[in-house]
Design a protein around this motif. Structure first.
Motif, PDB file in Angstrom:
ATOM      1  N   LEU A 225      -3.462   3.653  -0.169  1.00 50.97           N
ATOM      2  CA  LEU A 225      -4.028   2.853  -1.311  1.00 50.97           C
ATOM      3  C   LEU A 225      -3.461   1.461  -1.814  1.00 50.97           C
TER       4      LEU A 225
ATOM      5  N   ASN B 166     -12.586   5.929  -5.193  1.00 54.36           N
ATOM      6  CA  ASN B 166     -12.736   5.342  -4.349  1.00 54.36           C
ATOM      7  C   ASN B 166     -13.997   4.754  -3.741  1.00 54.36           C
TER       8      ASN B 166
ATOM      9  N   ASN C 215      -9.257   0.525  -0.056  1.00 54.77           N
ATOM     10  CA  ASN C 215      -8.322   1.811   0.102  1.00 54.77           C
ATOM     11  C   ASN C 215      -8.970   2.645   1.137  1.00 54.77           C
TER      12      ASN C 215
ATOM     13  N   LYS D 293       0.994  -1.252  -0.017  1.00 52.47           N
ATOM     14  CA  LYS D 293       0.054  -0.023   0.032  1.00 52.47           C
ATOM     15  C   LYS D 293       0.903   1.148   0.085  1.00 52.47           C
TER      16      LYS D 293
END
Length: 427
Positions: A277, A313, A223, A193
């Motif tokens: 993310l 997202n 996320n 991430k």
């Protein structure tokens, strides 16, 4: 014989004079190259208020900081890479198998305060992670050179290949993150991430805690982009065209020129510019037509980094999306001026653009927040960062499952054992 003795004395006198002159020149030169740092702000003792957060602060026991090298690097730029990690107390080995198996990527956008940058990098640095540093294109050349030199000493850190001249609230700030993402996907490190930072952030969580939080049930495949559907009072940001006055500000274009509707019938969201993310989501950002079209549409909006990530997202096509998500995600501890009495008890430093620049008195609130990072710090209140930095390093080392290297210590305790830092991190 007398003539010989006279010549001998003359020679010795000339020799002594030459040695004296050269000694004076050498000492003067050395003084210019290696300035005394006794009164350097990096060597100041911990503030009295800091004692509540450091272990072993009973009467008669004092912490002694070993952290004068940051200032030395700034002053004379003489440190060699071979000594830098030791002299600046960087951690040089993974501290646990769990962290080693879950490398993280970090994006840092910076433009000023070199010492603060070094201290933030040191706090988040682990050799298994990877770091992309974006330096504002309009930063002074000497600042850019200093950052380039220190970043060049780490195999897992690099400067963004494309640098933007960043304007507060402008598209350039969003583009800087995208630039780093393009570089990060080419890294040989298999990061899981990516987290973004600015130069005035500082971690509250340890790297181990970050990893555990990212791997937790709620976030393992998601996320983290806290935000909600764009409120009515924020719609001006995306309904009217804006222009970026480079290095200055963002202003409305003309007399309020309307924008076209968002591409792909997207619902625009509003949230924080900070995120965590997944790698699959980053690939989506860089390859998807939806993300490309939204990026292009966002170029003449105000502060697009506060709608871009959170909007993407909330669409089902995005890997790791959180369609029903709102403000979940502990990304930042921030004291907003309009939250006094509800979220916090007021700023003990001062406000800039309605955000608190933390002072020492803000530390109890910061430490008690279950957040990843705190924002913002600057050189106005150096004692606040001194204390938080030491508290954070204590916590990091307490959680380590490997032997602690002496160079990893930022401070030592007088008349204490070599492992005294391990007594209580105050976490």
């Amino acid at each position: 014989m007398c003539l010989f003795e006279g010549r001998k004395l003359s020679f010795l006198f000339c020799l002594a004079a030459s040695v004296t002159v050269y000694s004076v020149i050498y000492l003067w030169t050395k003084t210019q190259i290696e300035p005394k740092l006794i009164n350097s702000p990096s060597c100041r003792p911990f503030a009295t208020e800091c004692k509540a957060f450091l272990p072993g602060t009973e009467e008669g026991v004092e912490w002694h900081r070993q952290d004068c090298q940051v200032e030395r690097f700034i002053v004379n730029n003489q440190l060699q890479c071979s000594n830098l990690t030791k002299d600046l107390h960087f951690i040089t080995r993974p501290l646990s198998r769990e962290e080693e198996d879950y490398p993280l990527a970090f994006i840092m956008t910076i433009h000023k305060e070199f010492e603060l940058f070094v201290r933030v990098l040191r706090a988040i640095y682990m050799p298994q992670n990877v770091y992309c540093i974006h330096v504002d294109a309009k930063a002074p050349p000497e600042y850019q050179d200093a950052v380039r030199k220190i970043v060049g000493c780490f195999k897992n850190a690099f400067l963004s290949t494309q640098s933007e001249s960043v304007t507060y609230g402008g598209f350039s700030r969003l583009q800087a993150d995208v630039n780093c993402m393009k570089d990060l996907v080419g890294s040989s490190i298999g990061w899981r991430k990516v987290v973004n930072l600015c130069g005035q952030d500082f971690p509250i969580s340890s790297n181990l805690e970050l990893v555990q939080y990212m791997k937790s049930k709620n976030w393992r495949d998601r996320n983290m982009t806290p935000g909600v559907k764009q409120p009515g009072y924020m719609r001006y940001r995306t309904e009217f065209q804006h222009r970026e006055i480079t290095g200055s500000r963002v202003a409305l274009k003309g007399w309020g020129m309307k924008k076209s509707l968002p591409p792909h019938n997207l619902q625009i969201y509003f949230g924080t510019a900070y995120y965590a993310l997944t790698r699959a989501f980053v690939d989506f950002v860089l390859k998807s037509n939806i993300s490309h079209d939204l990026l292009e549409w966002s170029k003449d909006t105000y502060s697009p980094d506060e709608h871009y990530w959170v909007t993407l997202n909330h669409i089902k096509e995005a890997p790791g999306s959180y369609i029903d998500g709102e403000w979940e995600g502990n990304v930042r501890a921030i004291k907003w001026s309009d939250q006094v009495g509800t979220v916090h008890d007021g700023c003990k430093g001062h406000y800039v653009r309605d955000i608190c620049i933390f002072g020492v008195g803000d530390l109890p609130w910061i430490i008690n927040q279950n957040q990843m990072f705190a924002n913002k710090f600057d050189k106005t209140y150096p004692e606040a960062l001194d204390c938080l930095e030491q508290w954070h390093r204590n916590k990091v080392l307490n959680q380590a499952t490997v032997p602690i290297e002496p160079s990893w210590l930022l401070a030592t305790q007088k008349n204490s054992s070599s492992r005294s830092f391990n007594s209580s991190a105050g976490a």
